[in-house]
Scaffold this motif. Structure first.
Motif, mmCIF file in Angstrom:
data_model
loop_
_atom_site.group_PDB
_atom_site.id
_atom_site.type_symbol
_atom_site.label_atom_id
_atom_site.label_comp_id
_atom_site.label_asym_id
_atom_site.label_seq_id
_atom_site.Cartn_x
_atom_site.Cartn_y
_atom_site.Cartn_z
ATOM 1 N N HIS A 105 -0.060 -35.923 18.103
ATOM 2 C CA HIS A 105 -0.871 -35.072 18.987
ATOM 3 C C HIS A 105 -2.333 -35.078 18.552
ATOM 4 O O HIS A 105 -3.240 -35.230 19.383
ATOM 5 C CB HIS A 105 -0.325 -33.645 18.985
ATOM 6 C CG HIS A 105 -1.225 -32.662 19.669
ATOM 7 N ND1 HIS A 105 -1.367 -32.614 21.045
ATOM 8 C CD2 HIS A 105 -2.063 -31.709 19.160
ATOM 9 C CE1 HIS A 105 -2.241 -31.669 21.357
ATOM 10 N NE2 HIS A 105 -2.679 -31.105 20.239
ATOM 11 N N GLN A 106 -2.562 -34.914 17.258
ATOM 12 C CA GLN A 106 -3.944 -34.899 16.761
ATOM 13 C C GLN A 106 -4.616 -36.252 16.965
ATOM 14 O O GLN A 106 -5.817 -36.326 17.237
ATOM 15 C CB GLN A 106 -3.964 -34.509 15.272
ATOM 16 C CG GLN A 106 -3.401 -33.126 14.969
ATOM 17 C CD GLN A 106 -4.311 -31.998 15.418
ATOM 18 O OE1 GLN A 106 -5.087 -32.126 16.363
ATOM 19 N NE2 GLN A 106 -4.236 -30.862 14.748
ATOM 20 N N TRP A 107 -3.843 -37.316 16.886
ATOM 21 C CA TRP A 107 -4.388 -38.655 17.130
ATOM 22 C C TRP A 107 -4.772 -38.806 18.607
ATOM 23 O O TRP A 107 -5.840 -39.324 18.932
ATOM 24 C CB TRP A 107 -3.366 -39.715 16.734
ATOM 25 C CG TRP A 107 -3.840 -41.116 16.962
ATOM 26 C CD1 TRP A 107 -4.595 -41.888 16.127
ATOM 27 C CD2 TRP A 107 -3.592 -41.924 18.139
ATOM 28 N NE1 TRP A 107 -4.838 -43.122 16.694
ATOM 29 C CE2 TRP A 107 -4.240 -43.168 17.932
ATOM 30 C CE3 TRP A 107 -2.904 -41.707 19.333
ATOM 31 C CZ2 TRP A 107 -4.206 -44.191 18.881
ATOM 32 C CZ3 TRP A 107 -2.870 -42.720 20.271
ATOM 33 C CH2 TRP A 107 -3.515 -43.941 20.036
ATOM 34 N N ARG A 108 -3.910 -38.313 19.507
ATOM 35 C CA ARG A 108 -4.202 -38.421 20.938
ATOM 36 C C ARG A 108 -5.464 -37.657 21.309
ATOM 37 O O ARG A 108 -6.195 -38.063 22.222
ATOM 38 C CB ARG A 108 -3.030 -37.890 21.775
ATOM 39 C CG ARG A 108 -1.878 -38.845 21.937
ATOM 40 C CD ARG A 108 -0.927 -38.401 23.030
ATOM 41 N NE ARG A 108 -0.434 -37.050 22.804
ATOM 42 C CZ ARG A 108 0.650 -36.768 22.096
ATOM 43 N NH1 ARG A 108 1.348 -37.747 21.550
ATOM 44 N NH2 ARG A 108 1.045 -35.521 21.946
ATOM 45 N N THR A 109 -5.725 -36.556 20.635
ATOM 46 C CA THR A 109 -6.904 -35.758 20.958
ATOM 47 C C THR A 109 -8.151 -36.223 20.204
ATOM 48 O O THR A 109 -9.210 -35.605 20.336
ATOM 49 C CB THR A 109 -6.648 -34.273 20.632
ATOM 50 O OG1 THR A 109 -6.333 -34.122 19.239
ATOM 51 C CG2 THR A 109 -5.501 -33.723 21.470
ATOM 52 N N GLY A 110 -8.016 -37.297 19.430
ATOM 53 C CA GLY A 110 -9.178 -37.865 18.743
ATOM 54 C C GLY A 110 -9.518 -37.207 17.425
ATOM 55 O O GLY A 110 -10.536 -37.550 16.801
ATOM 56 N N ARG A 111 -8.686 -36.284 16.961
ATOM 57 C CA ARG A 111 -8.981 -35.604 15.699
ATOM 58 C C ARG A 111 -8.515 -36.415 14.494
ATOM 59 O O ARG A 111 -8.913 -36.141 13.363
ATOM 60 C CB ARG A 111 -8.352 -34.210 15.694
ATOM 61 C CG ARG A 111 -8.887 -33.336 16.840
ATOM 62 C CD ARG A 111 -8.391 -31.924 16.746
ATOM 63 N NE ARG A 111 -8.957 -31.247 15.575
ATOM 64 C CZ ARG A 111 -8.570 -30.042 15.172
ATOM 65 N NH1 ARG A 111 -7.623 -29.401 15.830
ATOM 66 N NH2 ARG A 111 -9.122 -29.483 14.120
ATOM 67 N N GLN A 165 5.268 -34.375 27.362
ATOM 68 C CA GLN A 165 4.979 -33.426 28.437
ATOM 69 C C GLN A 165 6.251 -32.796 29.004
ATOM 70 O O GLN A 165 6.247 -31.630 29.381
ATOM 71 C CB GLN A 165 4.166 -34.101 29.540
ATOM 72 C CG GLN A 165 2.711 -34.315 29.146
ATOM 73 C CD GLN A 165 1.833 -34.626 30.343
ATOM 74 O OE1 GLN A 165 2.260 -35.259 31.316
ATOM 75 N NE2 GLN A 165 0.582 -34.198 30.280
ATOM 76 N N GLN A 186 0.730 -43.540 25.501
ATOM 77 C CA GLN A 186 0.647 -42.872 26.801
ATOM 78 C C GLN A 186 2.026 -42.719 27.432
ATOM 79 O O GLN A 186 2.347 -41.674 28.009
ATOM 80 C CB GLN A 186 -0.281 -43.640 27.748
ATOM 81 C CG GLN A 186 -0.400 -43.057 29.143
ATOM 82 C CD GLN A 186 -1.096 -41.693 29.182
ATOM 83 O OE1 GLN A 186 -1.559 -41.202 28.160
ATOM 84 N NE2 GLN A 186 -1.162 -41.091 30.353
#
Length: 207
Positions: free
Chosen positions: A169-175, A110, A102
């Protein structure tokens, strides 16, 4: 003594600002809350940093310097095939982000993909060159010797960091599921193998 007080004031502001950016994001960081949380007056904040953008610039610069510095150290510490060294850079990028996803998202990602950076890119462009210079200097003789693919050093860096940052990024979005750090060796192998393949395809004919 005055210099110590001044530095203490700056650190109070930066610590509070980091917390607020992680909580709210940099675009909506409330100045009133920064004043309250840091215990530093509005006038003093503007005296030390010039503006809200000045506070944000220092936060982003510090965090990005730490991130790219860690990646650079992973590359430069590797003793072996330079393509494998770039793989270690990708590994280091994921491992750095996995320490506090985070924090990295708010304080680096960001910022990096925002209008704020477009508005404030002048100083950052120079600083980016300074941070990246050791790896660029390390890469030049390897490029000349054909040990890295004949691409611009910045392209190689983009392939390395891009793979790591997209995985995060894909990990943060749960993918991507499971611990983020489990993806680090996968990224290392991917970058290393890809650069070796490009190296073989771009090698001079008389090599």
């Amino acid at each position: 003594m005055a210099q110590t007080r001044s530095q203490d004031t700056r650190e109070k502001v930066l610590k509070a600002a980091e917390e607020l950016v992680i909580e709210f994001g940099h675009e909506t960081m409330p100045m009133k809350e920064l004043i309250a949380r840091s215990g530093v007056s509005n006038g003093s904040i503007f005296h030390h940093f010039g503006s809200k953008d000045g506070v944000l610039d220092e936060i982003f610069t510090r965090e990005r310097r730490d991130y790219l510095g860690h990646v650079s150290n992973c590359i430069l510490a590797y003793d072996g095939d330079p393509c494998d060294a770039m793989g270690e850079g990708a590994r280091g990028a994921i491992e750095f982000q996995a320490r506090d996803p985070q924090r990295h998202f708010r304080l680096v990602v960001q910022f990096s993909h925002s209008e704020w950076l477009v508005r404030n890119k002048g100083g950052w462009a120079d600083l980016a060159g300074e941070i990246e210079r050791p790896v660029m200097e390390w890469a030049i003789p390897h490029l000349a010797a054909g040990k890295l693919p004949m691409l611009q050093p910045t392209t190689i860096q983009s392939l390395m960091l891009g793979a790591a940052e997209l995985i995060c990024h894909q990990w943060r979005t749960g993918r991507i599921t499971g611990p983020l750090e489990d993806q680090a060796p996968i990224a290392a192998r991917f970058v290393s193998a890809g650069l070796k393949r490009l190296r073989s395809e771009t090698a001079p004919l008389d090599a």
